[in-house]
Scaffold this motif. Structure first.
Motif, PDB file in Angstrom:
ATOM      1  N   ILE A 171       7.096   8.753   7.510  1.00  0.00           N
ATOM      2  CA  ILE A 171       6.683   7.619   6.672  1.00  0.00           C
ATOM      3  C   ILE A 171       7.642   7.380   5.510  1.00  0.00           C
ATOM      4  O   ILE A 171       7.848   6.230   5.087  1.00  0.00           O
ATOM      5  N   ASN A 172       8.262   8.422   5.008  1.00  0.00           N
ATOM      6  CA  ASN A 172       9.112   8.324   3.818  1.00  0.00           C
ATOM      7  C   ASN A 172      10.494   7.762   4.145  1.00  0.00           C
ATOM      8  O   ASN A 172      11.520   8.428   3.972  1.00  0.00           O
ATOM      9  N   LYS A 173      10.503   6.525   4.611  1.00  0.00           N
ATOM     10  CA  LYS A 173      11.755   5.856   4.986  1.00  0.00           C
ATOM     11  C   LYS A 173      11.752   4.426   4.445  1.00  0.00           C
ATOM     12  O   LYS A 173      10.694   3.787   4.376  1.00  0.00           O
ATOM     13  N   PRO A 174      12.907   3.888   4.091  1.00  0.00           N
ATOM     14  CA  PRO A 174      12.988   2.521   3.574  1.00  0.00           C
ATOM     15  C   PRO A 174      12.466   1.466   4.551  1.00  0.00           C
ATOM     16  O   PRO A 174      12.030   0.385   4.133  1.00  0.00           O
ATOM     17  N   SER A 175      12.488   1.780   5.826  1.00  0.00           N
ATOM     18  CA  SER A 175      12.038   0.812   6.833  1.00  0.00           C
ATOM     19  C   SER A 175      10.516   0.759   6.964  1.00  0.00           C
ATOM     20  O   SER A 175       9.971  -0.158   7.591  1.00  0.00           O
ATOM     21  N   VAL A 176       9.814   1.732   6.381  1.00  0.00           N
ATOM     22  CA  VAL A 176       8.356   1.793   6.496  1.00  0.00           C
ATOM     23  C   VAL A 176       7.720   1.070   5.315  1.00  0.00           C
ATOM     24  O   VAL A 176       7.945   1.416   4.150  1.00  0.00           O
ATOM     25  N   ARG A 177       6.898   0.072   5.627  1.00  0.00           N
ATOM     26  CA  ARG A 177       6.236  -0.749   4.599  1.00  0.00           C
ATOM     27  C   ARG A 177       4.832  -0.202   4.318  1.00  0.00           C
ATOM     28  O   ARG A 177       4.025  -0.100   5.230  1.00  0.00           O
ATOM     29  N   ILE A 178       4.609   0.126   3.059  1.00  0.00           N
ATOM     30  CA  ILE A 178       3.326   0.705   2.648  1.00  0.00           C
ATOM     31  C   ILE A 178       2.604  -0.234   1.690  1.00  0.00           C
ATOM     32  O   ILE A 178       3.191  -0.740   0.736  1.00  0.00           O
ATOM     33  N   GLY A 179       1.332  -0.439   1.944  1.00  0.00           N
ATOM     34  CA  GLY A 179       0.479  -1.185   1.018  1.00  0.00           C
ATOM     35  C   GLY A 179      -0.443  -0.212   0.320  1.00  0.00           C
ATOM     36  O   GLY A 179      -1.071   0.633   0.976  1.00  0.00           O
ATOM     37  N   VAL A 180      -0.527  -0.289  -1.012  1.00  0.00           N
ATOM     38  CA  VAL A 180      -1.348   0.663  -1.762  1.00  0.00           C
ATOM     39  C   VAL A 180      -2.050  -0.034  -2.919  1.00  0.00           C
ATOM     40  O   VAL A 180      -1.506  -0.978  -3.508  1.00  0.00           O
ATOM     41  N   ASN A 181      -3.259   0.400  -3.221  1.00  0.00           N
ATOM     42  CA  ASN A 181      -3.994  -0.172  -4.353  1.00  0.00           C
ATOM     43  C   ASN A 181      -3.528   0.483  -5.660  1.00  0.00           C
ATOM     44  O   ASN A 181      -3.112   1.637  -5.666  1.00  0.00           O
ATOM     45  N   PRO A 182      -3.602  -0.221  -6.785  1.00  0.00           N
ATOM     46  CA  PRO A 182      -3.056   0.296  -8.038  1.00  0.00           C
ATOM     47  C   PRO A 182      -4.010   1.209  -8.803  1.00  0.00           C
ATOM     48  O   PRO A 182      -5.222   1.070  -8.736  1.00  0.00           O
ATOM     49  N   GLY A 183      -3.408   2.164  -9.523  1.00  0.00           N
ATOM     50  CA  GLY A 183      -4.135   2.907 -10.531  1.00  0.00           C
ATOM     51  C   GLY A 183      -4.939   4.106 -10.100  1.00  0.00           C
ATOM     52  O   GLY A 183      -5.490   4.813 -10.936  1.00  0.00           O
ATOM     53  N   GLY A 184      -5.002   4.394  -8.811  1.00  0.00           N
ATOM     54  CA  GLY A 184      -5.810   5.513  -8.344  1.00  0.00           C
ATOM     55  C   GLY A 184      -4.963   6.623  -7.751  1.00  0.00           C
ATOM     56  O   GLY A 184      -3.736   6.634  -7.858  1.00  0.00           O
ATOM     57  N   THR A 185      -5.630   7.558  -7.092  1.00  0.00           N
ATOM     58  CA  THR A 185      -4.915   8.700  -6.516  1.00  0.00           C
ATOM     59  C   THR A 185      -4.107   8.330  -5.275  1.00  0.00           C
ATOM     60  O   THR A 185      -3.182   9.057  -4.912  1.00  0.00           O
ATOM     61  N   ASN A 186      -4.439   7.200  -4.627  1.00  0.00           N
ATOM     62  CA  ASN A 186      -3.626   6.751  -3.491  1.00  0.00           C
ATOM     63  C   ASN A 186      -2.218   6.405  -3.963  1.00  0.00           C
ATOM     64  O   ASN A 186      -1.220   6.819  -3.358  1.00  0.00           O
ATOM     65  N   GLU A 187      -2.142   5.638  -5.046  1.00  0.00           N
ATOM     66  CA  GLU A 187      -0.829   5.271  -5.582  1.00  0.00           C
ATOM     67  C   GLU A 187      -0.090   6.501  -6.101  1.00  0.00           C
ATOM     68  O   GLU A 187       1.123   6.632  -5.923  1.00  0.00           O
ATOM     69  N   TYR A 193       5.082  11.462  -3.063  1.00  0.00           N
ATOM     70  CA  TYR A 193       5.535  11.993  -1.775  1.00  0.00           C
ATOM     71  C   TYR A 193       6.304  10.993  -0.911  1.00  0.00           C
ATOM     72  O   TYR A 193       6.963  11.410   0.049  1.00  0.00           O
ATOM     73  N   LEU A 194       6.227   9.720  -1.232  1.00  0.00           N
ATOM     74  CA  LEU A 194       6.882   8.714  -0.390  1.00  0.00           C
ATOM     75  C   LEU A 194       7.797   7.802  -1.216  1.00  0.00           C
ATOM     76  O   LEU A 194       7.713   6.571  -1.140  1.00  0.00           O
ATOM     77  N   PRO A 195       8.704   8.388  -2.000  1.00  0.00           N
ATOM     78  CA  PRO A 195       9.547   7.581  -2.886  1.00  0.00           C
ATOM     79  C   PRO A 195      10.565   6.703  -2.162  1.00  0.00           C
ATOM     80  O   PRO A 195      11.068   5.726  -2.734  1.00  0.00           O
ATOM     81  N   ASN A 196      10.888   7.031  -0.913  1.00  0.00           N
ATOM     82  CA  ASN A 196      11.899   6.264  -0.171  1.00  0.00           C
ATOM     83  C   ASN A 196      11.312   5.113   0.638  1.00  0.00           C
ATOM     84  O   ASN A 196      12.058   4.278   1.157  1.00  0.00           O
ATOM     85  N   ALA A 197       9.984   5.081   0.750  1.00  0.00           N
ATOM     86  CA  ALA A 197       9.345   4.021   1.541  1.00  0.00           C
ATOM     87  C   ALA A 197       9.364   2.696   0.780  1.00  0.00           C
ATOM     88  O   ALA A 197       9.572   2.645  -0.445  1.00  0.00           O
ATOM     89  N   ASN A 198       9.130   1.624   1.510  1.00  0.00           N
ATOM     90  CA  ASN A 198       9.071   0.278   0.927  1.00  0.00           C
ATOM     91  C   ASN A 198       7.623   0.023   0.492  1.00  0.00           C
ATOM     92  O   ASN A 198       6.774  -0.323   1.310  1.00  0.00           O
ATOM     93  N   VAL A 199       7.342   0.212  -0.794  1.00  0.00           N
ATOM     94  CA  VAL A 199       5.970   0.206  -1.296  1.00  0.00           C
ATOM     95  C   VAL A 199       5.629  -1.109  -1.985  1.00  0.00           C
ATOM     96  O   VAL A 199       6.388  -1.611  -2.817  1.00  0.00           O
ATOM     97  N   THR A 200       4.469  -1.647  -1.631  1.00  0.00           N
ATOM     98  CA  THR A 200       3.936  -2.852  -2.286  1.00  0.00           C
ATOM     99  C   THR A 200       2.554  -2.540  -2.845  1.00  0.00           C
ATOM    100  O   THR A 200       1.702  -2.004  -2.127  1.00  0.00           O
ATOM    101  N   MET A 220      -1.169   2.397   5.347  1.00  0.00           N
ATOM    102  CA  MET A 220      -1.986   2.454   4.146  1.00  0.00           C
ATOM    103  C   MET A 220      -2.337   3.922   3.931  1.00  0.00           C
ATOM    104  O   MET A 220      -2.939   4.545   4.797  1.00  0.00           O
ATOM    105  N   ILE A 221      -1.938   4.480   2.800  1.00  0.00           N
ATOM    106  CA  ILE A 221      -2.337   5.844   2.467  1.00  0.00           C
ATOM    107  C   ILE A 221      -3.689   5.767   1.770  1.00  0.00           C
ATOM    108  O   ILE A 221      -3.854   5.084   0.758  1.00  0.00           O
ATOM    109  N   THR A 222      -4.655   6.485   2.332  1.00  0.00           N
ATOM    110  CA  THR A 222      -5.999   6.418   1.763  1.00  0.00           C
ATOM    111  C   THR A 222      -6.748   7.725   2.033  1.00  0.00           C
ATOM    112  O   THR A 222      -6.186   8.674   2.575  1.00  0.00           O
ATOM    113  N   ASP A 223      -8.019   7.742   1.657  1.00  0.00           N
ATOM    114  CA  ASP A 223      -8.841   8.930   1.881  1.00  0.00           C
ATOM    115  C   ASP A 223      -9.308   8.999   3.334  1.00  0.00           C
ATOM    116  O   ASP A 223      -9.430   7.975   4.011  1.00  0.00           O
TER     117      ASP A 223
END
Length: 288
Positions: A171-187, A193-200, A220-223
């Motif tokens: 997952i930790n690749k620039p080609s992988v697009r991640i959607g994450v909600n703001p302000g919680g433990t998901n972000e 752990y995924l600084p190289n991914a394409n995060v929105t 989507m990284i989630t619980d």
């Protein structure tokens, strides 16, 4: 004779002045003594008022309702149903039970993940719930209850990609697009752990599963629980690693720190819920 009269008048004036000074001194001294007495009385009144509610627990019972802060965007724990305008979910039902144990009404207050802690500290509600992760960062500022369910961070992905995103490295690749909600433990997890991914960052957490399903994002990284629920309701989605999550944590309820009485009651209630199988019932209803 004139000299004697002059001495007599002078002595009388001196005595008069001395008397006046003494009276002024007595008056001033009395005022100085009265001021601390008033202050002490005022302080005693404040202490008495404080004793009226030794704990927030007493205050909640006296007012007849408990204010419950929740985001309404984190299934299966909390969801503000737009059709009914009512909150529903695992923690919503649990808090109704908590209110019932106190003999009070449950009143839900809207908050958000970025403002959750500040809203709690600003006394906008008595307790924060809705999939709150138990961790030391939050414990530094507030008080977290005992954990009531274990979970971990997992990737929610498209069913067709279930063999594609199995590890952090996948997952930790620039080609992988991640959607994450703001302000919680998901972000927090994604940033760490995924600084190289394409995060929105997507403001509405409820939108992200659908955006993964339609191909806008890959992951989507989630619980664990949220991933299971969304995958169950949408065959296009797949909850990966639910039996072997990237992390291990617990969900908890959060209150302001420093209130031993309220915190103790909350933990005893949690123990009772576990012993009576109430949390197992909530899991079957909202997760399975």
């Amino acid at each position: 004779m004139k000299k004697w009269k002059s001495m007599l008048i002078a002595g009388t004036v001196a005595v008069s002045l001395a008397g006046t000074g003494l009276a002024a001194y007595v008056t001033a001294a009395g005022a100085q003594q009265a001021q601390p007495a008033a202050t002490v009385a005022d302080s005693a009144a404040k202490q008495e008022a404080k004793k009226k509610f030794e704990s927030r627990l007493d205050e909640i019972i006296a007012r007849g309702y408990i204010r419950i802060g929740t985001t309404g965007d984190y299934k299966p724990f909390t969801y503000l149903n737009p059709k009914t305008g009512q909150y529903e979910g695992y923690d919503i039902d649990a808090m109704k039970e908590f209110a019932k144990s106190l003999g009070v009404e449950a009143r839900f207050v809207q908050t958000s993940w970025p403002t959750l802690m500040n809203d709690l500290l600003a006394d906008k509600f008595d307790i924060a719930v809705g999939g709150v992760t138990r961790n030391t960062d939050r414990q530094k500022t507030a008080h977290l209850s005992e954990g009531y369910v274990q979970f971990g961070k997992v990737p929610l992905i498209r069913a067709e990609d279930k063999d594609k995103y199995k590890t952090i490295e996948d997952i930790n690749k620039p080609s992988v697009r991640i959607g994450v909600n703001p302000g919680g433990t998901n972000e927090t997890f994604v940033r760490e752990y995924l600084p190289n991914a394409n995060v929105t960052v997507v403001q509405n957490n409820l939108d992200i599963p659908g955006l993964v399903a339609n191909g806008t994002y890959d992951v989507m990284i989630t619980d664990t629980f949220e991933a299971i629920v969304y995958a169950k309701n949408d065959p296009r989605l797949y909850a990966a690693r639910v039996n072997d999550p990237f992390t291990k944590s617990e969900k908890a309820y959060m209150i302001r720190r420093g209130d031993f009485i309220f915190a103790s009651y909350l933990d005893v209630w949690l123990d009772e819920m576990k012993l009576q199988g109430k949390f197992d019932e909530l899991y079957k209803k909202w997760v399975e």
